[in-house]
Design a protein around this motif. Sequence first.
Motif, PDB file in Angstrom:
ATOM      1  N   PHE A  62       0.807  -1.217   0.000  1.00 36.79           N
ATOM      2  CA  PHE A  62       0.000   0.000   0.000  1.00 36.79           C
ATOM      3  C   PHE A  62       0.847   1.278   0.000  1.00 36.79           C
ATOM      4  O   PHE A  62       0.294   2.363  -0.070  1.00 36.79           O
ATOM      5  CB  PHE A  62      -0.948  -0.003   1.202  1.00 36.79           C
ATOM      6  CG  PHE A  62      -2.045  -1.016   1.081  1.00 36.79           C
ATOM      7  CD1 PHE A  62      -3.290  -0.658   0.592  1.00 36.79           C
ATOM      8  CD2 PHE A  62      -1.830  -2.338   1.439  1.00 36.79           C
ATOM      9  CE1 PHE A  62      -4.300  -1.594   0.463  1.00 36.79           C
ATOM     10  CE2 PHE A  62      -2.838  -3.283   1.317  1.00 36.79           C
ATOM     11  CZ  PHE A  62      -4.076  -2.903   0.824  1.00 36.79           C
ATOM     12  N   ARG A  63       2.163   1.140   0.071  1.00 36.02           N
ATOM     13  CA  ARG A  63       3.047   2.316   0.121  1.00 36.02           C
ATOM     14  C   ARG A  63       2.821   3.191  -1.107  1.00 36.02           C
ATOM     15  O   ARG A  63       2.885   2.723  -2.241  1.00 36.02           O
ATOM     16  CB  ARG A  63       4.501   1.912   0.193  1.00 36.02           C
ATOM     17  CG  ARG A  63       5.454   3.135   0.172  1.00 36.02           C
ATOM     18  CD  ARG A  63       6.878   2.770   0.327  1.00 36.02           C
ATOM     19  NE  ARG A  63       7.053   2.380   1.727  1.00 36.02           N
ATOM     20  CZ  ARG A  63       7.989   1.531   2.142  1.00 36.02           C
ATOM     21  NH1 ARG A  63       8.824   1.001   1.286  1.00 36.02           N
ATOM     22  NH2 ARG A  63       8.082   1.229   3.413  1.00 36.02           N
ATOM     23  N   GLY A  64       2.494   4.450  -0.863  1.00 37.85           N
ATOM     24  CA  GLY A  64       2.313   5.416  -1.941  1.00 37.85           C
ATOM     25  C   GLY A  64       0.969   5.334  -2.649  1.00 37.85           C
ATOM     26  O   GLY A  64       0.736   6.088  -3.594  1.00 37.85           O
ATOM     27  N   LEU A  65       0.081   4.439  -2.219  1.00 38.54           N
ATOM     28  CA  LEU A  65      -1.221   4.297  -2.868  1.00 38.54           C
ATOM     29  C   LEU A  65      -2.275   5.136  -2.155  1.00 38.54           C
ATOM     30  O   LEU A  65      -2.256   5.257  -0.924  1.00 38.54           O
ATOM     31  CB  LEU A  65      -1.664   2.834  -2.886  1.00 38.54           C
ATOM     32  CG  LEU A  65      -0.788   1.862  -3.671  1.00 38.54           C
ATOM     33  CD1 LEU A  65      -1.353   0.453  -3.576  1.00 38.54           C
ATOM     34  CD2 LEU A  65      -0.647   2.304  -5.118  1.00 38.54           C
ATOM     35  N   ASP A  66      -3.190   5.686  -2.927  1.00 37.94           N
ATOM     36  CA  ASP A  66      -4.283   6.483  -2.377  1.00 37.94           C
ATOM     37  C   ASP A  66      -5.492   5.564  -2.197  1.00 37.94           C
ATOM     38  O   ASP A  66      -6.029   5.043  -3.180  1.00 37.94           O
ATOM     39  CB  ASP A  66      -4.613   7.626  -3.348  1.00 37.94           C
ATOM     40  CG  ASP A  66      -5.627   8.587  -2.782  1.00 37.94           C
ATOM     41  OD1 ASP A  66      -5.739   8.688  -1.544  1.00 37.94           O
ATOM     42  OD2 ASP A  66      -6.318   9.234  -3.586  1.00 37.94           O
ATOM     43  N   PHE A  67      -5.882   5.328  -0.953  1.00 42.08           N
ATOM     44  CA  PHE A  67      -7.022   4.455  -0.679  1.00 42.08           C
ATOM     45  C   PHE A  67      -7.857   5.041   0.441  1.00 42.08           C
ATOM     46  O   PHE A  67      -7.422   5.924   1.177  1.00 42.08           O
ATOM     47  CB  PHE A  67      -6.580   3.020  -0.345  1.00 42.08           C
ATOM     48  CG  PHE A  67      -5.726   2.899   0.883  1.00 42.08           C
ATOM     49  CD1 PHE A  67      -6.292   2.676   2.133  1.00 42.08           C
ATOM     50  CD2 PHE A  67      -4.342   2.988   0.782  1.00 42.08           C
ATOM     51  CE1 PHE A  67      -5.499   2.557   3.258  1.00 42.08           C
ATOM     52  CE2 PHE A  67      -3.542   2.873   1.913  1.00 42.08           C
ATOM     53  CZ  PHE A  67      -4.114   2.655   3.148  1.00 42.08           C
ATOM     54  N   ALA A  68      -9.083   4.541   0.557  1.00 42.78           N
ATOM     55  CA  ALA A  68      -9.999   4.942   1.628  1.00 42.78           C
ATOM     56  C   ALA A  68     -10.281   3.706   2.472  1.00 42.78           C
ATOM     57  O   ALA A  68      -9.752   2.623   2.205  1.00 42.78           O
ATOM     58  CB  ALA A  68     -11.292   5.487   1.025  1.00 42.78           C
TER      59      ALA A  68
END
Length: 148
Positions: free
Chosen positions: A94-100
Amino acid sequence: MREQFKAAMRQWHTGICLVTSAGNGGRPIGLVCTSFTSLSLDPVLVSWAVDHASSSIDAWRAAGSYALHVLPPSERPLDHPLVAAFAQRGGDKFRGLDFALNHHGDPVFPGLATRFDCVLHERITVGDHDLMIGRPTAITHPPQNRAS
């Protein structure tokens, strides 16, 4: 027989999903999955499988909920950047990923095709995989274009 089986199964083209969960202690986990399928209409259930050799098998076994993101084939899912991130073994996918976070607290990628937010219904050990059976609590999908 094992190599023949693997070679034969490479001829069966399935869809691709990303499976995400909060994991142990809220640390997000995710993987690429080709075993997703509908299982039952009454009750509504879906399933997918995780390999016992997965570096996060213990976190998947402890997960009480997860999100299944179905990638449409029209988007060349193997080329999708999230597939590359989630196909790697170990590490922080998930490093650097845009998530909710969904209503269960699981990481989700809004706008990424169809998504099933599920609670674990049952986990069954089958061979060298765990079959994860989930009950969807929410399903989101893009509107379908219908011919008039």
